[in-house]
Design an enzyme around this catalytic site. Structure first.
Site, short mmCIF file in Angstrom:
data_model
loop_
_atom_site.label_atom_id
_atom_site.label_comp_id
_atom_site.label_asym_id
_atom_site.label_seq_id
_atom_site.Cartn_x
_atom_site.Cartn_y
_atom_site.Cartn_z
N CYS A 111 0.81 -1.23 0.00
CA CYS A 111 0.00 0.00 0.00
C CYS A 111 0.84 1.27 0.00
O CYS A 111 0.48 2.26 -0.66
CB CYS A 111 -0.98 0.00 1.17
SG CYS A 111 -0.25 -0.16 2.81
N ASP A 345 -7.66 5.52 -1.49
CA ASP A 345 -7.30 4.30 -0.77
C ASP A 345 -6.76 3.25 -1.74
O ASP A 345 -7.46 2.86 -2.69
CB ASP A 345 -8.54 3.77 -0.06
CG ASP A 345 -8.23 2.68 0.95
OD1 ASP A 345 -7.11 2.14 0.93
OD2 ASP A 345 -9.11 2.37 1.77
N HIS A 347 -6.15 0.18 -0.93
CA HIS A 347 -6.53 -1.14 -0.45
C HIS A 347 -7.76 -1.68 -1.17
O HIS A 347 -8.81 -1.96 -0.57
CB HIS A 347 -6.78 -1.11 1.06
CG HIS A 347 -5.61 -0.63 1.85
ND1 HIS A 347 -5.39 0.70 2.13
CD2 HIS A 347 -4.59 -1.31 2.42
CE1 HIS A 347 -4.29 0.83 2.84
NE2 HIS A 347 -3.77 -0.37 3.02
#
Length: 459
Positions: A111, A345, A347
């Site tokens: 990430c 994000d 993820h």
């Protein structure tokens, strides 16, 4: 034979983990995000107002958009178009195997590399496209899975907003000649922008040859003791990005360099030296610079005293975002509203896209919906990024940020500083611009090792 059996086990394990991560991270975009109607929203230096006479919140699912007038509709649309136009880089699966491992996905560990890629991508977008650029197809993204920013509602608002301006536009009649010239110029410009849009994304493709792809970043990370599957901190990623840009061989990238602050200090002469260094072609011209400043916004938790400074930084058009997040979970911060940070994000597990093919699909590289997080939840370890096209831009930025640092600092020492001169003038080992044999000097290795444990000296 035994080695072959081990490889097979690793492949099966990798496929199992990919399936697990795909299920684990597929829910990320399904939550709604709410924006206040009465507070401005900042996105990488641009300000948007959703203010109405009524108090309340705007949901990004469009459930109460019908109550908003055309002016607010335009602002919502412009903000959404601007946000979606930023390049979004997420977990991927089923990409070519990473050298030295059996991994074909970065789910669960990549990430921070992804948020670093997003920050660098924004810097390159400023360089090649400018801050005003937006993707023409931004509002066409299908967002049915994310339960937000209903496409039908936005299109309806857009039609209403455009209709309200029709009366103003109609009297401005151009001759056929002027219309034709403008259309050709517009078409040429749009074509040029789309070429760079695709080219920038291709530099971040998940293949061994992509200049800033995951495979290349991991290779550069090996010089600092990192391997595929490790967790990377924001400071380590900053140095990896610098090396990746230095090593990039695409002629288009010769006009960009990256400088990483040393121990929370930006040495102005070192930055200018990088900007004025010769290009590989031998052409003497100044380079644009992306300045990365690894900092720590407190001890174990983020100090709320730094909130105004972070908001001030994200209000600058030459800010390219912040590599940050929550503990062990990295986000790319690009804006704010009130005391909440707006972020993208990484993820979210998506399938590999081969960016080497002509007209590869772009949709998965653009995030359909923004996310918000309270500043107090932010991990104190982060890396701040700025873009300066010229030496004059850098000098102006350093003055502006220095004033901001002084006005926001309640402590004796600011979060970081700009200092005139070279680092060597202050007894720091200055790393050469081009190193042979070893990508990281011994001094850099020591610094990266220290940063990798996220130990910062708090003044």
């Amino acid at each position: 034979m035994e080695a072959t059996g081990t490889d097979e086990v690793e492949k099966i394990k990798s496929k199992f983990m990919s399936a697990w991560h795909n299920m684990k991270y597929s829910w990320v975009l399904k939550t709604k995000t709410y924006f206040s109607r009465n507070s401005p929203v900042f996105l990488l230096g641009k300000c948007y107002h959703f203010k109405t006479d009524e108090s309340g919140e705007l949901s990004t699912d469009g459930s109460n958009f019908d109550k908003i007038n055309a002016e607010i509709s335009g602002n919502v649309e412009e903000f959404r178009k601007d946000f979606i136009s930023r390049i979004w880089l997420t977990y991927r699966e089923e990409f070519p195997q990473i050298k030295g491992s059996a991994l074909t996905t970065d789910c669960g560990w990549g990430c921070t590399l992804r948020t670093g890629q997003m920050l660098l991508a924004q810097g390159l977008m400023l360089h090649f496209l400018g801050r005003a650029w937006v993707w023409p197809e931004a509002l066409d993204i299908d967002n049915s899975d994310s339960e937000s920013w209903t496409a039908h509602t936005v299109k309806k608002l857009t039609a209403s907003f455009e209709a309200s301006l029709t009366a103003e536009r109609e009297p401005k009649i151009l001759s056929n000649h002027h219309r034709g010239t403008l259309k050709r110029n517009c078409d040429d410009n749009e074509m040029r922008n789309e070429v760079y849009h695709r080219k920038i994304i291709s530099w971040f493709g998940d293949s061994p040859l992509a200049a800033f792809g995951l495979h290349q970043l991991i290779e550069h990370g090996k010089k600092s003791g990192k391997i595929a599957g490790d967790w990377y901190g924001p400071a380590v990623v900053a140095h990896i990005l610098r090396k990746a840009v230095e090593e990039a061989r695409d002629p288009e990238l010769q006009g960009v360099t990256v400088y990483v602050a040393q121990d929370c200090t930006v040495y102005s002469s070192d930055v200018i030296d990088r900007q004025c260094s010769l290009m590989d072609s031998g052409k003497a011209d100044t380079k644009a610079v992306i300045i990365l400043v690894p900092v720590r916004l407190g001890g174990e938790r983020t100090n709320m005293d730094y909130l105004e400074f972070v908001k001030g930084i994200l209000s600058l058009e030459y800010c390219v975002g912040i590599i940050g997040g929550k503990p062990k979970q990295s986000y790319y911060f690009a804006g704010f509203q009130d005391d909440s940070l707006i972020y993208m994000d990484p993820h979210y597990c998506q399938s590999f896209v081969d960016v080497s093919i002509k007209d590869f699909p772009l949709e998965s590289f653009h995030c359909p919906s923004p996310k918000k997080m309270s500043f107090k939840k932010m991990d104190p370890s982060c890396t701040i990024g700025f873009y300066c096209r010229t030496v004059q831009d850098f000098e102006k930025a350093s003055e502006e940020i220095t004033k901001m640092l002084k006005s926001s600092s309640k402590e004796k020492y600011p979060l970081f500083t700009f200092v005139k001169g070279h680092s060597r003038d202050y007894d720091f080992a200055s790393s050469p611009l081009h190193e042979e044999n070893d990508l990281f000097s011994e001094d850099e290795k020591k610094r990266l090792k220290r940063f990798s444990t996220e130990e910062f000296v708090l003044l």
